[in-house]
Enzyme design. Structure first.
Site, PDB file in Angstrom:
ATOM      1  CD  GLU A 182       1.644   5.355  -8.716  1.00  0.00           C
ATOM      2  OE1 GLU A 182       1.778   4.456  -7.872  1.00  0.00           O
ATOM      3  OE2 GLU A 182       0.797   6.255  -8.624  1.00  0.00           O
ATOM      4  CG  HIS A 183       1.327   0.715 -10.598  1.00  0.00           C
ATOM      5  ND1 HIS A 183       0.064   0.274 -10.313  1.00  0.00           N
ATOM      6  CD2 HIS A 183       1.719   1.419  -9.507  1.00  0.00           C
ATOM      7  CE1 HIS A 183      -0.285   0.682  -9.112  1.00  0.00           C
ATOM      8  NE2 HIS A 183       0.702   1.383  -8.602  1.00  0.00           N
TER       9      HIS A 183
ATOM     10  CD  GLU B 114      -5.318   0.976  -7.136  1.00  0.00           C
ATOM     11  OE1 GLU B 114      -5.539   2.161  -7.458  1.00  0.00           O
ATOM     12  OE2 GLU B 114      -4.184   0.488  -7.154  1.00  0.00           O
TER      13      GLU B 114
END
Length: 181
Positions: free
Chosen positions: A2-3, A91
């Site tokens: 995603e990043h 995270e």
């Protein structure tokens, strides 16, 4: 992933790749947005990843083209991958001790059949992601999942519908499914 897709693409490689001398290609998607009063974000759930942006009307065509290229052909820079793995691990460490994460684990065990794909552990950490072939695995995941038949696109702009449709077709219409890019 995603990043990583925000960090450059084949047409707009970003400054870290050194692949192009064109001024417009030396900025990442986020730098382009910042220069054009824009913002972006992405959200990944168990089933989907959603990318979205807002930008000035004048910059909308180039921004849409950048989005199309970053989804179609991200460069996935190796140097950025290491920092993203560290962010994922951070995270994970923050989530594993939190009540919402524990509650999701309890729900998962209680309602999802053990063989179902959703029963898999949903977060990576340094232990699961520190692999010599991680970049190849990310590329393979991209090729398998970032495909037109698996995507939906929603656009909103001040242009009339015919012009907007032509713009979308010019940005996304040349996605060669057979070649994966």
């Amino acid at each position: 992933l995603e990043h990583l897709v925000f960090m450059g693409s084949s047409k707009y490689p970003g400054p870290e790749s050194g692949e192009s001398d064109s001024p417009s290609s030396r900025t990442t998607f986020r730098a382009h947005l910042a220069a054009n009063s824009g913002t972006s974000n992405a959200v990944t759930t168990a089933a989907t990843t959603t990318y979205f942006f807002e930008v000035s009307t004048a910059a909308f065509p180039e921004t849409l083209d950048r989005l199309a290229d970053m989804l179609r052909a991200p460069t996935l820079p190796a140097a950025a991958l290491a920092s993203e793995l560290a962010a994922v691990d951070e995270e994970f460490r923050g989530a594993k001790s939190g009540d919402p994460h524990r509650w999701e684990c309890v729900k998962q065990e209680a309602v999802i059949a053990p063989g179902h794909p959703a029963a898999k552990f949903a977060m990576g950490n340094a232990g699961t992601l520190q692999r010599d072939d991680i970049r190849d695995l990310v590329k393979a995941f991209h090729a398998r999942n970032y495909r037109p038949e698996r995507m939906s696109l929603v656009v909103m702009d001040r242009r009339d519908l015919d012009d907007l449709e032509a713009l979308v077709n010019s940005c996304f219409g040349n996605w060669n499914v057979e070649e994966g890019g």
